[in-house]
Each structure stands twice: as C-alpha cells, then as structure tokens.
Scaffold this motif. Structure first.
Motif, short mmCIF file in Angstrom:
data_model
loop_
_atom_site.label_atom_id
_atom_site.label_comp_id
_atom_site.label_asym_id
_atom_site.label_seq_id
_atom_site.Cartn_x
_atom_site.Cartn_y
_atom_site.Cartn_z
N HIS A 176 -4.41 8.94 25.67
CA HIS A 176 -4.92 9.47 24.73
C HIS A 176 -5.30 8.61 23.75
N VAL A 177 -6.51 8.47 23.33
CA VAL A 177 -7.25 7.61 22.39
C VAL A 177 -7.59 8.25 21.07
N PHE A 178 -7.08 7.79 20.13
CA PHE A 178 -7.48 8.51 18.74
C PHE A 178 -8.49 7.42 18.08
N HIS A 179 -9.55 8.03 17.77
CA HIS A 179 -10.72 7.20 17.30
C HIS A 179 -10.75 7.45 15.82
N ASP A 180 -10.50 6.42 14.87
CA ASP A 180 -10.29 6.66 13.75
C ASP A 180 -11.56 7.15 12.90
N GLU A 181 -12.73 6.60 13.29
CA GLU A 181 -14.06 7.07 12.60
C GLU A 181 -14.38 8.22 13.09
N GLN A 182 -14.15 8.98 14.48
CA GLN A 182 -14.53 10.16 14.88
C GLN A 182 -13.55 11.10 14.23
N GLU A 183 -12.17 10.79 14.31
CA GLU A 183 -11.36 11.56 13.68
C GLU A 183 -11.51 11.90 12.34
N SER A 184 -12.02 10.85 11.58
CA SER A 184 -12.26 11.09 10.02
C SER A 184 -13.47 11.79 9.71
N GLY A 185 -14.41 11.55 10.73
CA GLY A 185 -15.61 12.37 10.73
C GLY A 185 -15.66 13.93 10.85
N GLN A 186 -14.80 14.21 11.80
CA GLN A 186 -14.37 15.85 12.16
C GLN A 186 -13.78 16.15 10.99
N VAL B 126 -16.94 29.18 13.21
CA VAL B 126 -18.40 28.24 13.20
C VAL B 126 -17.64 26.86 13.64
N LEU B 127 -16.67 26.69 12.63
CA LEU B 127 -16.04 25.37 12.65
C LEU B 127 -15.63 24.86 13.74
N ASP B 128 -15.03 25.75 14.87
CA ASP B 128 -14.49 25.34 16.08
C ASP B 128 -15.76 24.45 16.89
N ASP B 129 -17.05 24.84 16.53
CA ASP B 129 -18.12 24.09 17.37
C ASP B 129 -18.14 22.64 16.82
N PHE B 130 -17.59 22.26 15.68
CA PHE B 130 -17.40 20.66 15.40
C PHE B 130 -16.25 20.02 15.88
N SER B 131 -15.44 20.58 16.28
CA SER B 131 -14.16 19.79 17.06
C SER B 131 -14.37 19.26 18.13
N ILE C 206 -16.31 16.79 7.94
CA ILE C 206 -17.42 17.94 8.51
C ILE C 206 -16.62 19.20 8.09
N LYS C 207 -15.34 19.38 8.46
CA LYS C 207 -14.67 20.70 8.54
C LYS C 207 -14.32 20.97 7.03
N SER C 208 -14.01 19.98 6.24
CA SER C 208 -13.71 20.24 5.00
C SER C 208 -14.77 20.65 4.17
N VAL C 209 -16.12 19.88 4.54
CA VAL C 209 -17.21 20.28 3.85
C VAL C 209 -17.70 21.48 4.13
N LEU C 210 -17.77 22.07 5.52
CA LEU C 210 -18.57 23.20 5.83
C LEU C 210 -17.57 24.36 5.59
N GLN C 211 -16.28 24.28 5.39
CA GLN C 211 -15.42 25.43 5.29
C GLN C 211 -15.71 26.14 3.92
N SER C 212 -16.31 25.53 2.98
CA SER C 212 -16.77 26.37 1.98
C SER C 212 -18.41 27.14 2.03
N TYR C 213 -18.94 26.74 3.31
CA TYR C 213 -20.23 27.40 3.65
C TYR C 213 -20.24 28.24 4.84
N VAL C 214 -19.39 28.20 5.84
CA VAL C 214 -19.35 28.96 7.13
C VAL C 214 -18.02 29.53 7.12
N GLU C 215 -18.12 30.50 8.42
CA GLU C 215 -16.92 31.25 8.52
C GLU C 215 -15.92 30.25 9.46
N GLU C 216 -14.60 30.63 9.64
CA GLU C 216 -13.69 29.68 10.20
C GLU C 216 -14.20 29.52 11.69
#
Length: 572
Positions: free
Chosen positions: A542-552, A567-572, A555-565
């Motif tokens: 299991h590798v945890f990529h800091d940049e990727q994890e922070s980016g995801q 929809v956020l699964d597509d960005f996981s 994204i979820k934090s910004v989009l949750q104010s605009y889209v339904e819950e």
C-alpha cells in the motif's frame, strides 16, 4: 640460475603481517562456513576449523605472521561479547525465570562442577586450578543451543526456557568468577582468601560506581549525542563508553571483561539500549569471529593426533556428564521427558565462555606444566559444540521411544514460568510503526483503539522519552538496521508502516523486513509520483502518495458545495 625460493609476502615491505593474516582469516572463515552450512553445522565450529587449518598449513609463514598478531583483536571480541551480555541482561527476565535460573542452573553447574573438579584433583591439579577448570567445563554454549532451538522451531518451548534459565545462572557465575580468578590462581595481593575478599570488594565498589553513572552522567551524554542524529557519532560514543569503563576496571586490577559487562549494564536500562545493541552487534560478531579463529590457531594437529584417545574420551565424558546434569536439572523443574532430553542436549557441551576462561587460565601460566591439557580442552569444546545440534535432534527422536516404554514418568504440565502464558507479553500479529511524527501518532492511536498491537521505531530521543512517558510501546532504533527489526519482532509482525516520506529509508527497511518475513504487509508514503512508482516496484503493498491524496481531499472539499454526494465518488 634463478633463485625460485618462496619469499614471505611480508618481506616485500608492502603488506603487513597483520593485514595478510586478517585476509586469510576472513576469506577462510567464509569458505569453511559455506561448507559447514550445507551440513547444518554451527558456524562457530567453522571458525575453529579455519584457525586449525591456518595454523597447520604453513600459510602463517607465507604472510610472515603468527598467532600472537591476532591476540589483541581477539581480546576485543571478548570485551564486546561481555558488553552485549550486559546490554541484554534483563532484570525482568531474571525475575520471571528466577526459579529456573537458581534451581536449574544451580543443579546443573553444581553437579558438573563437583564431578569435573573431583576429576581434576584426582589427576593431580592443584585445588584452585581444579576449581577454575570445573567452572569452565560447567558452562554451556548459549549461541549454539539458541540457534538449534530456532532451527527446530522450538524457540518458545519449555526446553528452550530451561536452557535460557540455566544460561542466565551461568552468565552471572562467569562475571563473578572473572573477579576472583586472579587471586584464586595466586596472582592477587597477599594470601588467596584475602585476595579474593579484596577483589570482591573492588568489584562491588566498581559496579556501584557504574550504577551511579547509569543514573547521572552516561544518559545525559547519550541523549546529547542522540540529538545530533549522527549515526557515526553515536557508534563512536558507544565504543568509547565500552572502552572507557573497561579501562577503569583494568586500573582497579579487575578484568577488562568485567568492565565491558558493567558498561553494558550502564546502558541496558536506558531507552538507548536497543540502538546501542544494533550498532555494536556487527563489531562484536566480527571480533568474536577473530577470537574463535585465534583459539583454533592454538590447536596443534600433531598433538591432537598423538592424544586422540584422550581427546575422544574427554569429549565423551564431558557430553555424558553434562547431559546427565542437564537432564536432572530439567526433571527437578518438573518438565516432561521430551523437554528434559532437549534441554539436556542443549547444555551438553562446553561453550564460548568456557573458551574465555580457558584462555584466562592460560594467561596465568597454568597450562605451562600441562600443555596437552589445553589442547584436549580446546578440541573437546570445538567437537562438543559441533555435536550439540545433532544431539538435540537425536534426543527429540528418542523421546517417543522412551515414553512408549514408560521409562520416565514426568508431569503433564510444565511450571507456569516455562509456558508461553507465563512469559512476559510478546507481540505477535502486530504492526511495526516506523516514525512517531503526526502520521505515526495518529496511526498508533487508531491501532490502540482497535486493540491491535503496535511497536514504534523512532530515532528522535526526545520523542522516545515522550512516548515512554505516555506508556506507548517503542524503542530508540533505526528501521534500516536488521537488528532493530529483529528486536521489533518483524518475524511475528503482520505489517510494517513507514510513516515518513523518505523513500530510500522505506525501501531499505522494506527489503530487510521482507528478508525476515516475506508475508509482511508494507505500508509506505511518498511525496511525488516518481517516488510512489519506486515503492510499488519494490513491492510495497500500500503506497500513499501525498500529492495525490491531498489533491483528492481538496477536490472533494471544493465540489461538495456544488454537487451531490454520489458524484464525489467519481473523483476517488
């Protein structure tokens, strides 16, 4: 006409005799040990054989060296052996196995000592010399027996714990005997009894001073060095500490070996003991190898050939007497037939501390009048140590046969202290957490809440002090050292988590962990994509990529104010 006479290498002036001898020793040890490994023999026996071959092949003359060139290096091996013995000296373990050590060790050493001492007196040795030889013969090889138990898959068995308890008693006896040996053999001041009393008093005062330093002085120095995060400086400090305390013992007319043991005790109860042990073990193994080779150099094959009947008889008698004494000691402790036989086999030979005492006795000129006795004892020890693994395997096969004939009625259940339930808690199926920074702390807390065992490896001394204050289980150690991972129980661990984004350190630690435990799960962090790819290529589960994890997360934090819950699964 050309002169083709062989010229010693050292005479050319470019190669020192010591360098040539070291080269022969190290290359010879590797070659002989590889051969013995194929026959599942102890490497210690290979070190003896290497010395014997060098001493009797003419190679020493070729490099212009003799056995005395190795003496100082061999002495370092003994000093480091005693230093690590002090480091590993656990008062908790002594408390847990006190009955086994005192009763079992007392019976084993007492019986062997009486028989061996009586035999020495019968053959005309002075009484003090008989005592010294009896104690040396009573000692067993801890290194060989522990390795044999591991090979048999019985490292935690009652038989192994009996052997461990007896070994603890023998270790304490060796330290005490090192103090009284000079006056016992007439090398002290005044009469023997007065000399022994003075030596014991000096030993008590010396150990008391070391105890004071272990509370005031040494910990502060180690802490200051540890905060520099310099591995080289820490190693130099450890070796310097060992040398300084050993030198102090010499100034008091005590043995350097006692000083080295005391130096180990000084550090053993500190948070730095595991790191010190990991740093010092490679040095100890190297110089101890040289010590065993130097013993082999003392063996004269001509003398052995002329005394083969005496050597065979002495080896057989030592094995039989010590096997019987070990069996009676184990039986008195209340274990069954199979553990009794295995423990007796493990304790049947003389050992590495026997060789140390033989050499100390030889230093006092005791063997000058009986040179053949030294040869007999050295060769018997080498043969006995080589026979221990086979003797233990034979004992295991004989146990069902003897049980079938009902020749031995033992207790069904061993004493509580000889069972896995009686042993202090040992982690198994746990997670080794490397680093106790923000990520390591959160992970350890989560594992604790889920009742999952965890052990922390941390290199920041202040952080380790903080951990100890909170009751968090951890050690001051480097995950890139195999000794550190072994202390952390990597063979029994379920997973290892590298909580810091240092890819090189994680890969080094992962490789070592997989060597000891191929099934262990590896968790690692990486800052950049390239580093994450390297970790996956090395086999991290299991590798945890800091940049990727922070980016995801962003994204979820910004989009949750605009889209339904959903929809956020597509960005996981």
């Amino acid at each position: 006409m050309l002169n083709c006479r062989a010229i010693p290498l050292a005479s050319v002036g470019e190669i020192s005799p010591l360098f040539g001898l070291l080269t022969l020793v190290l290359v010879g040890v590797v070659l002989v040990s590889l051969v013995l490994q194929r026959f599942r023999q102890s490497l210690l026996v290979g070190y003896f054989l290497c010395g014997v071959l060098l001493a009797n092949s003419g190679l020493l003359d070729w490099v212009g060296a003799d056995s005395s060139d190795l003496d100082r290096l061999a002495d370092l091996g003994v000093i480091l052996l005693l230093f690590t013995l002090g480091l590993e000296f656990s008062f908790k373990e002594i408390k847990h196995l006190r009955r086994v050590a005192l009763l079992g060790g007392g019976i084993q050493v007492g019986l062997v000592g009486i028989v061996a001492g009586g035999a020495c007196v019968f053959f005309g040795f002075p009484f003090p010399v008989a005592i010294a030889l009896a104690v040396a013969i009573a000692l067993s090889s801890t290194a060989v027996s522990i390795k044999a138990f591991h090979d048999l898959g019985m490292a935690d068995s009652p038989a192994a714990r009996v052997a461990l308890g007896v070994a603890i008693f023998q270790d304490i006896l060796v330290i005490f005997f090192m103090i009284i040996l000079p006056p016992l053999l007439g090398q002290g001041d005044g009469e023997m009894a007065a000399g022994i009393a003075v030596a014991v008093l000096k030993g008590i005062l010396f150990l008391s001073a070391c105890w004071f330093l272990s509370r005031h002085g040494i910990p502060q120095i180690l802490h200051a060095v540890a905060r520099t995060r310099s591995r080289e400086l820490f190693t130099v400090t450890v070796v310097g500490l060992c040398a300084a305390v050993a030198f102090g013992a010499i100034q008091l007319n005590l043995s350097a070996a006692l000083g080295a043991f005391a130096a180990g005790l000084v550090v053993s109860e500190s948070i730095y003991s595991h790191r010190v042990l990991a740093d010092i073990l490679p040095f100890r193994d190297l110089f101890l190898t040289i010590f065993f080779v130097s013993i082999g150099l003392l063996i004269d094959l001509g003398e052995v050939a002329s005394s083969w009947a005496l050597i065979s008889s002495a080896t057989l008698m030592i094995l039989l007497i010590k096997f019987g004494a070990g069996f009676l000691a184990a039986k008195r402790l209340g274990v069954g037939l199979r553990p009794c036989l295995l423990a007796a086999g493990a304790l049947a030979s003389t050992g590495e501390f026997s060789l140390v005492l033989f050499e100390r006795v030889a230093d006092f000129g005791v063997f000058n009048a009986w040179p053949e006795v030294e040869q007999i004892l050295l060769v018997s020890t080498a043969i006995g140590m080589g026979l221990v693994p086979g003797l233990m395997r034979f004992a295991e096969r004989m146990a069902p046969v003897l049980e079938g004939h009902r020749w031995f009625a033992g207790k069904a259940d061993p004493p509580f202290e000889l069972t896995s339930e009686g042993e202090r808690e040992v982690l198994s199926g746990h997670v080794i957490v490397c680093g106790y920074g923000p990520v390591g702390r959160v992970l350890q807390q989560a594992l604790a809440k889920c009742n999952i065992g965890a052990l922390i490896l941390e290199l920041n001394a202040d952080t380790v002090h903080e951990m100890m204050g909170k009751g968090v289980l951890g050690i001051f150690a480097d995950a890139r050292q195999p000794e550190s991972l072994e202390m952390a129980g990597v063979e029994r661990a379920r997973g290892i988590a590298f909580t810091f984004p240092d890819v090189d350190a994680a890969i080094a630690g992962m490789r070592l962990a997989r060597q000891r435990n191929p099934e262990i799960l590896v968790y690692a962090r990486a800052k950049f994509t390239e580093e994450a790819d390297r970790l996956r290529e090395e086999g991290a589960d299991h590798v945890f990529h800091d940049e990727q994890e922070s980016g995801q997360a962003l994204i979820k934090s910004v989009l949750q104010s605009y889209v339904e819950e959903h929809v956020l699964d597509d960005f996981s």
